[in-house]
Design a protein around this motif. Sequence first.
Motif, PDB file in Angstrom:
ATOM      1  N   ASN A   1       3.068  24.510  32.307  1.00  9.52           N
ATOM      2  CA  ASN A   1       2.411  23.408  31.596  1.00  9.52           C
ATOM      3  C   ASN A   1       1.724  22.439  32.538  1.00  9.52           C
ATOM      4  O   ASN A   1       0.664  21.894  32.230  1.00  9.52           O
ATOM      5  N   TYR A   2       2.327  22.216  33.704  1.00 12.03           N
ATOM      6  CA  TYR A   2       1.774  21.278  34.678  1.00 12.03           C
ATOM      7  C   TYR A   2       1.755  21.937  36.048  1.00 12.03           C
ATOM      8  O   TYR A   2       2.496  22.879  36.313  1.00 12.03           O
TER       9      TYR A   2
ATOM     10  N   HIS B   1       8.652  21.592  34.168  1.00 11.39           N
ATOM     11  CA  HIS B   1       7.485  22.214  33.555  1.00 11.39           C
ATOM     12  C   HIS B   1       6.479  22.619  34.625  1.00 11.39           C
ATOM     13  O   HIS B   1       5.304  22.831  34.324  1.00 11.39           O
ATOM     14  N   ASP B   2       6.927  22.716  35.872  1.00 11.26           N
ATOM     15  CA  ASP B   2       6.043  23.072  36.980  1.00 11.26           C
ATOM     16  C   ASP B   2       6.784  24.078  37.856  1.00 11.26           C
ATOM     17  O   ASP B   2       7.689  23.717  38.610  1.00 11.26           O
TER      18      ASP B   2
ATOM     19  N   LYS C   1       1.688  29.554  31.015  1.00 12.69           N
ATOM     20  CA  LYS C   1       0.634  29.090  30.118  1.00 12.69           C
ATOM     21  C   LYS C   1      -0.060  30.296  29.485  1.00 12.69           C
ATOM     22  O   LYS C   1      -0.328  31.291  30.161  1.00 12.69           O
TER      23      LYS C   1
END
Length: 341
Positions: free
Chosen positions: A28-29, A256-257, A304
Amino acid sequence: MAATQSQPAPAHELYSPGPNELPRLRSNYGEYIDQSSTGWMKPTPIDTPLEEMRRRFDQDGYVWVKNVIPREDVLDMREHYFNHLSSTQILKLGTSPRDGIFNSALDPLAHHGVGGRDLPDSGKQVDLLVSAHATPAYVKFLEHPSLRSFIRRFTSWKKEGMVARTLLRHNVPGGLSTGIHYDRIFLRAGEAEFLTGWVPIGDCAADGGGLVYLEDSTELGKAMERDFWKRAEHMTPEERISGFNANMMRDGQLTHDMNDFMDETYVHLRSREAEGRKPRWLVGDYEAGDVIFHNPYLIHGSAKNEDKQGRIRLSTDLRFYEEGAALDKRWMQVWRPDDGL
C-alpha cells in the motif's frame, strides 16, 4: 544452504520460471520491492503424496495446492459475487461478472472491499459486503465437498470444523490491499491452532494483488508473538487478545510497507543471509481452484493489485480446526465490520 537428504530444499527453491518473469511488487505504501527480494512459490499438484504435502507445509509454513476445487465451481462463485455487487457499478461496462474486470472510471479507493477496518465510506457498499457473507451460494461454497475432503485427508483430523468468521473480500486495481501480518495476531483467545486456507476466487496473477509470503518467517512470527506477550503484561485481558492494541497499527497490521518491514526486521533475518539465502517475498500466479494453506505464524500480506487486465482480486480466508479444540469464540460469528476483529 545446499539441500541434503535430512534437510530437503524448501519447496519454492525447486521452482523458478526465471528472474525476468518475476513481477514488480509493492504494498500500500513505499517503493517497489527490488526483484532480488522476490521469489516464486512452488505449486503442489493435488495428486502429490500427502506425506510430501505435509513435509512442505511443516518446512515452509505453507503449501500451495493446485485444483483443490473444480475450476468452474470457483468461477460460478466469482460470477455470483459480482452479480451481488452489480448495483455499485464496480464492473467495466459490457464485461462479464465471471471475469470481474474493474470499472476504471471509478475511484479505486472508494470501491475496495478488503474487510477488517479498511472499508469503503459508502454504507450501501458496506451492507453488500456484509450480506455477501451469508448468501446461500457462498455458504454452499464453504461446504464444498472437494475442499472439505482434502482438509480431512491433509490433517488426518477425525472431523474438521471451520470458524464462522470468514473473510470474503475483493481488491480492485489501484485500491487498498491487505497489510503485512501473521494470523495469530487476530486469534489470541483460545488454544486451538488453526489451519488457514486462502482461496483465490478466480485467476490472480502475481501482480494482481494475491498473497505474498515472507520466506521462512514462521520462527520470526513466533518470536514476535513471544515479544508481544512480554510487553502485554500490563494490558487488560481484552487488550491482550485484541489485534488493535497499542503495539499494532490502527488496523492490526505489522506494516503496510514491505520494504520497511525488511529493514526493521533485518537483525532477525541476517543469519539466513549469511548462509547465502537472502530472505524474499514469495509470490505465485494463482488459478481458480487453487488453495494456499499456511500456519498461524507465517508472515504474509497482499501486494498492490496492478493486474494488466484490470481484474479484481476476489478471495476468501478460511480457518479450519479440529472439532473439540479450544476455540477463540469471537470467531464463531459471521463477519461484521463492528465485531472488533
